[in-house]
Scaffold this motif. Structure first.
Motif, PDB file in Angstrom:
ATOM      1  N   GLY A 267       0.785  -1.220   0.000  1.00 46.12           N
ATOM      2  CA  GLY A 267       0.000   0.000   0.000  1.00 46.12           C
ATOM      3  C   GLY A 267       0.817   1.269   0.000  1.00 46.12           C
ATOM      4  N   PHE A 268       0.149   2.343   0.403  1.00 46.98           N
ATOM      5  CA  PHE A 268       0.682   3.692   0.284  1.00 46.98           C
ATOM      6  C   PHE A 268       0.476   4.408   1.613  1.00 46.98           C
ATOM      7  CE2 PHE A 268      -1.117   2.005  -3.563  1.00 46.98           C
ATOM      8  CZ  PHE A 268      -0.088   2.138  -4.488  1.00 46.98           C
ATOM      9  N   GLU A 269       1.595   4.770   2.252  1.00 46.34           N
ATOM     10  CA  GLU A 269       1.535   5.401   3.560  1.00 46.34           C
ATOM     11  C   GLU A 269       2.544   6.544   3.589  1.00 46.34           C
ATOM     12  OE1 GLU A 269       1.112   3.790   8.062  1.00 46.34           O
ATOM     13  OE2 GLU A 269       2.907   3.172   6.993  1.00 46.34           O
ATOM     14  N   GLN A 295      -6.965  -2.950  -9.093  1.00 35.49           N
ATOM     15  CA  GLN A 295      -6.360  -1.810  -9.772  1.00 35.49           C
ATOM     16  C   GLN A 295      -5.858  -0.807  -8.745  1.00 35.49           C
ATOM     17  OE1 GLN A 295      -9.767  -0.525 -12.010  1.00 35.49           O
ATOM     18  NE2 GLN A 295      -9.228  -1.755 -13.808  1.00 35.49           N
ATOM     19  N   ILE A 296      -4.924   0.027  -9.175  1.00 30.99           N
ATOM     20  CA  ILE A 296      -4.445   1.141  -8.361  1.00 30.99           C
ATOM     21  C   ILE A 296      -5.141   2.405  -8.852  1.00 30.99           C
ATOM     22  CG2 ILE A 296      -2.464   2.513  -7.642  1.00 30.99           C
ATOM     23  CD1 ILE A 296      -2.434  -0.331  -6.555  1.00 30.99           C
ATOM     24  N   ASP A 297      -5.863   3.058  -7.946  1.00 28.68           N
ATOM     25  CA  ASP A 297      -6.495   4.343  -8.241  1.00 28.68           C
ATOM     26  C   ASP A 297      -5.581   5.440  -7.693  1.00 28.68           C
ATOM     27  OD1 ASP A 297      -7.981   6.675  -8.365  1.00 28.68           O
ATOM     28  OD2 ASP A 297      -9.857   5.719  -7.757  1.00 28.68           O
ATOM     29  N   PRO A 298      -4.976   6.260  -8.551  1.00 29.39           N
ATOM     30  CA  PRO A 298      -3.990   7.246  -8.077  1.00 29.39           C
ATOM     31  C   PRO A 298      -4.576   8.331  -7.184  1.00 29.39           C
ATOM     32  CG  PRO A 298      -4.468   7.565 -10.404  1.00 29.39           C
ATOM     33  CD  PRO A 298      -5.127   6.282 -10.011  1.00 29.39           C
ATOM     34  N   ASN A 299      -5.889   8.507  -7.199  1.00 29.79           N
ATOM     35  CA  ASN A 299      -6.504   9.575  -6.389  1.00 29.79           C
ATOM     36  C   ASN A 299      -7.652   9.075  -5.522  1.00 29.79           C
ATOM     37  OD1 ASN A 299      -6.027  11.091  -9.432  1.00 29.79           O
ATOM     38  ND2 ASN A 299      -4.937  11.875  -7.637  1.00 29.79           N
ATOM     39  N   GLY A 305      -4.755  10.495  -2.081  1.00 29.75           N
ATOM     40  CA  GLY A 305      -3.591   9.817  -2.632  1.00 29.75           C
ATOM     41  C   GLY A 305      -3.971   8.494  -3.269  1.00 29.75           C
ATOM     42  N   PRO A 306      -2.978   7.696  -3.667  1.00 31.23           N
ATOM     43  CA  PRO A 306      -3.268   6.421  -4.328  1.00 31.23           C
ATOM     44  C   PRO A 306      -3.788   5.366  -3.358  1.00 31.23           C
ATOM     45  CG  PRO A 306      -0.909   6.706  -4.048  1.00 31.23           C
ATOM     46  CD  PRO A 306      -1.542   7.984  -3.606  1.00 31.23           C
ATOM     47  N   GLN A 435     -17.089  -3.357  -4.119  1.00 29.87           N
ATOM     48  CA  GLN A 435     -15.848  -2.589  -4.254  1.00 29.87           C
ATOM     49  C   GLN A 435     -15.234  -2.387  -2.882  1.00 29.87           C
ATOM     50  OE1 GLN A 435     -15.380   0.801  -7.045  1.00 29.87           O
ATOM     51  NE2 GLN A 435     -15.067   2.059  -5.212  1.00 29.87           N
ATOM     52  N   LEU A 436     -13.934  -2.698  -2.762  1.00 30.17           N
ATOM     53  CA  LEU A 436     -13.227  -2.559  -1.489  1.00 30.17           C
ATOM     54  C   LEU A 436     -11.899  -1.848  -1.721  1.00 30.17           C
ATOM     55  CD1 LEU A 436     -13.287  -3.356   1.572  1.00 30.17           C
ATOM     56  CD2 LEU A 436     -11.845  -5.305   0.933  1.00 30.17           C
ATOM     57  N   PRO A 437     -11.831  -0.526  -1.479  1.00 30.06           N
ATOM     58  CA  PRO A 437     -10.537   0.168  -1.523  1.00 30.06           C
ATOM     59  C   PRO A 437      -9.647  -0.258  -0.356  1.00 30.06           C
ATOM     60  CG  PRO A 437     -12.365   1.701  -1.829  1.00 30.06           C
ATOM     61  CD  PRO A 437     -12.949   0.406  -1.343  1.00 30.06           C
ATOM     62  N   ILE A 438      -8.375  -0.514  -0.635  1.00 24.70           N
ATOM     63  CA  ILE A 438      -7.408  -0.950   0.374  1.00 24.70           C
ATOM     64  C   ILE A 438      -6.184  -0.049   0.243  1.00 24.70           C
ATOM     65  CG2 ILE A 438      -6.103  -2.897   1.283  1.00 24.70           C
ATOM     66  CD1 ILE A 438      -7.911  -4.506  -0.898  1.00 24.70           C
ATOM     67  N   SER A 439      -6.001   0.840   1.207  1.00 25.02           N
ATOM     68  CA  SER A 439      -4.858   1.757   1.102  1.00 25.02           C
ATOM     69  C   SER A 439      -3.578   1.135   1.656  1.00 25.02           C
ATOM     70  CB  SER A 439      -5.145   3.075   1.819  1.00 25.02           C
ATOM     71  OG  SER A 439      -5.305   2.866   3.209  1.00 25.02           O
ATOM     72  N   THR A 440      -3.674   0.330   2.728  1.00 27.73           N
ATOM     73  CA  THR A 440      -2.477  -0.303   3.284  1.00 27.73           C
ATOM     74  C   THR A 440      -2.810  -1.652   3.901  1.00 27.73           C
ATOM     75  OG1 THR A 440      -2.751   0.804   5.433  1.00 27.73           O
ATOM     76  CG2 THR A 440      -1.282   1.868   3.841  1.00 27.73           C
ATOM     77  N   ILE A 441      -1.815  -2.529   3.879  1.00 31.00           N
ATOM     78  CA  ILE A 441      -1.778  -3.732   4.716  1.00 31.00           C
ATOM     79  C   ILE A 441      -0.496  -3.620   5.513  1.00 31.00           C
ATOM     80  CG2 ILE A 441      -1.717  -6.236   4.814  1.00 31.00           C
ATOM     81  CD1 ILE A 441      -3.169  -6.328   2.159  1.00 31.00           C
ATOM     82  N   LEU A 442      -0.639  -3.539   6.830  1.00 31.06           N
ATOM     83  CA  LEU A 442       0.480  -3.214   7.702  1.00 31.06           C
ATOM     84  C   LEU A 442       0.605  -4.268   8.786  1.00 31.06           C
ATOM     85  CD1 LEU A 442       2.419  -0.651   8.278  1.00 31.06           C
ATOM     86  CD2 LEU A 442       0.753  -0.095  10.045  1.00 31.06           C
TER      87      LEU A 442
END
Length: 597
Positions: A267-269, A295-299, A305-306, A435-442
């Motif tokens: 993900g993106f942090e 998919q990666i959604d940049p916004n 953010g992505p 639909q499930l947005p996933i910004s990070t797996i930490l």
């Protein structure tokens, strides 16, 4: 060979009918099989001893991954390892591997399962690890590395840890000296994987200091404490030992002991990012029509953010009802043993999903699984403890599966399914789009966090730079002190404790203590007492991220002794740790009016 042909025959075997695991491995079925990973990448197989009664026994080419396939005849090869033993109808063939003997067929009967259990137990005894080997493997899961283990404090730390039954590894400058002091069985075999398995560090490395004019043969001055002689550095410089050495040690252990802030798995942090190769794996493998993508959604992230997005359409047509995305097998296993679970930052849709973690390179194998619920249209953090992961194979719990090993993570999978496991259904399942947005797996550490790095420093390390302080009135050692390595620890992100003892003596432990902060006190303290404080600190959340000085209440002019027949009571060091505050280092006085010492 024995052939079980046709859709009707397949449906008699329930293990092929539930959830994603209804994969069919046939000679021409274009889905990943044993020895194949996502995108056709060959995998190195690793058997899971005693894991599942249902692992894959067949391999197949992978010309078109993730495409629908027709049902193919299920064929059992004539020689299977006991790991590939089938517990359903059909010919049962076992091979004991190196033992070189075969068990002949046993036809369907009421006694079948009794015989099966007998053979499984027999083979496990023949090929499984001995109890001593299993115990040894378990003992290495929480190794404590002691650096400077031949010093006055370090060797006492080693003795205390051993008495507590904790696995110890030592890091020393002189191997011969370590063998002589600590015994021939001490763990100091240095190789490229020397730090593997290390979960905590007690660092008692220091510069070698002695009296300028020399010591007596029985080291009387050393035993008294450096208050009583003019010291000089006898070996490597403080810069080499306490700065460069500290930097190297932190870099070597950081991945193993873990960071308070966690480890980004995907993900993106902030300014950090880590992407993984995800591929769709849907119910088309069993004739369904559901489909998904990643998919990666940049916004599309929480703050613009992505973010990654798992989306698709799920349908129960043709007995389907699941979609999923799965990573390609990691080329190097992900070691998350320093952490306690995985935390997902997601934007929910009100549905229940599953996370599946695999520790085997085999494609069709046990997946350690946990479901989680989401809140519609809200960003949320979901924590999934490793201790709660359930071993699932083809929608069934495998009670005799190996325990989950967080140091050998091979792949991850996210799933939206009609099925839970063991016959249960997902209460939030509905057909249609999701639909499930996933910004990070930490990977995270659970609270309360205890120190992973305990460092023995020295009282007075900040004083030489303190304006207006008359160093001639300070103990001689303070004039040699410099704060060189402490900030490296604080800035590393590793949960830590920094212990600053006053002048060290060879007196016994047991005297009452004074803990202080701000680097203002002078006095003496037993090396044995300091070792006990270090060992207590690694188990205490109250000691985490604290810096403190410590001395005994006994003045320099009075020797301290203990009556062996009436020893002092054991201390509860937590009572001392609880009085400490974070963020106090003694540097607060720099640039200010000096505090009287």
């Amino acid at each position: 060979m024995v052939e079980l042909s046709g859709l009707k025959r397949l449906r008699e075997v329930r293990c092929w009918r539930e959830d994603y695991a209804e994969l069919v491995h046939g000679p021409s079925c274009p889905v990943p099989g044993l020895g194949q990973g996502l995108h056709g990448v060959p995998l190195v197989g690793r058997k899971l001893a005693g894991s599942s009664p249902y692992p894959s026994a067949l391999s197949s080419p992978l010309p078109n991954p993730f495409l629908p396939c027709k049902f193919q005849p299920l064929v059992f090869q004539k020689k299977l390892s006991f790991h590939s033993l089938r517990t359903r109808r059909g010919l049962i063939l076992l091979e004991a591997g190196r033992q070189g003997w075969d068990v002949v067929t046993h036809i369907l009967s009421d006694k079948f399962h009794l015989h099966l259990k007998f053979f499984q137990n027999l083979i496990e005894k023949l090929s499984g690890p001995s109890p001593s080997e299993a115990e040894k493997a378990m003992d290495t899961s929480r190794i404590i590395l002691v650096a400077g283990a031949t010093g006055g404090v370090g060797r006492r730390v080693v003795d205390l840890l051993r008495k507590k039954g904790l696995p110890v590894r030592v890091l020393v400058r002189n191997e011969e000296k370590a063998r002589r002091m600590l015994g021939p069985d001490v763990d100091l075999h240095i190789d490229p994987e020397y730090f593997k398995g290390v979960r905590m560090v007690i660092n008692a490395v220091s510069v070698i200091v002695g009296p300028k004019e020399g010591d007596t043969p029985d080291r009387v001055k050393y035993s008294q404490g450096i208050k009583f002689f003019e010291p000089e550095i006898k070996g490597d410089s403080p810069e080499m030992v306490e700065f460069i050495g500290m930097k190297n040690l932190i870099n070597a252990v950081k991945e193993n002991v873990g960071l308070r802030s966690g480890k980004l798995v995907f993900g993106f942090e902030g300014t950090s990012s880590r992407e993984l190769p995800w591929g769709a794996l849907d119910d088309v493998v069993m004739g369904g029509v559901s489909e998904s993508t990643f998919q990666i959604d940049p916004n599309g992230g929480e703050n613009g953010g992505p973010t990654g997005i798992f989306r698709g359409v799920v349908s129960t047509t043709n007995n389907g009802g699941f979609t999923s995305i799965r990573t390609r097998n990691f080329s190097i296993p992900e070691d998350l043993s320093a952490y306690d679970g995985l935390e997902l930052r997601i934007k929910g849709d009100g549905r229940r999903y599953k996370l599946i973690v695999r520790t085997s390179r085999d494609w069709d194998t046990v997946g350690y699984t946990m479901g989680f619920d989401t809140v519609k249209d809200q960003w949320q953090s979901v924590r999934l403890p490793f201790s709660s992961l359930r071993p699932i194979f083809r929608a069934r719990t495998i009670p005799d599966a190996p325990p989950f090993n967080p140091s050998e993570i091979i792949s991850l999978q996210l799933m939206f399914s009609k099925f839970e496991y063991d016959g249960k259904l997902n209460p939030t399942f509905v057909e249609g789009q999701f639909q499930l947005p996933i910004s990070t797996i930490l990977a995270y550490m659970k609270e309360p966090i205890t120190p992973r790095f305990v460092h023995v420093s020295s009282a007075g390390v900040t004083r030489p730079d303190r304006p207006g302080l008359d160093l001639s009135k300070q103990p001689p050692a303070v004039r040699l002190n410099r704060e060189l390595g402490e900030d490296l620890i604080r800035e590393s992100g590793i949960p830590y404790t920094i212990v600053r003892p006053c002048a060290l003596t060879e007196e016994p432990a047991g005297a009452d203590l004074i803990f202080d902060q701000g680097d203002n006190i002078t006095g003496k303290i037993s090396r044995e007492e300091v070792a006990r404080i270090c060992v207590a600190a690694i188990e205490s959340p109250y000691a985490c991220d604290k810096t403190f000085e410590v001395k005994s209440v006994i003045p320099f002019s009075e020797p301290y002794t203990v009556d062996p027949d009436n020893p002092p009571p054991e201390k509860d060091y937590n009572l001392y740790f609880q009085t400490l505050k974070e963020g106090i280092t003694g540097k607060e006085s720099l640039g200010q009016t000096p505090v009287p010492v």
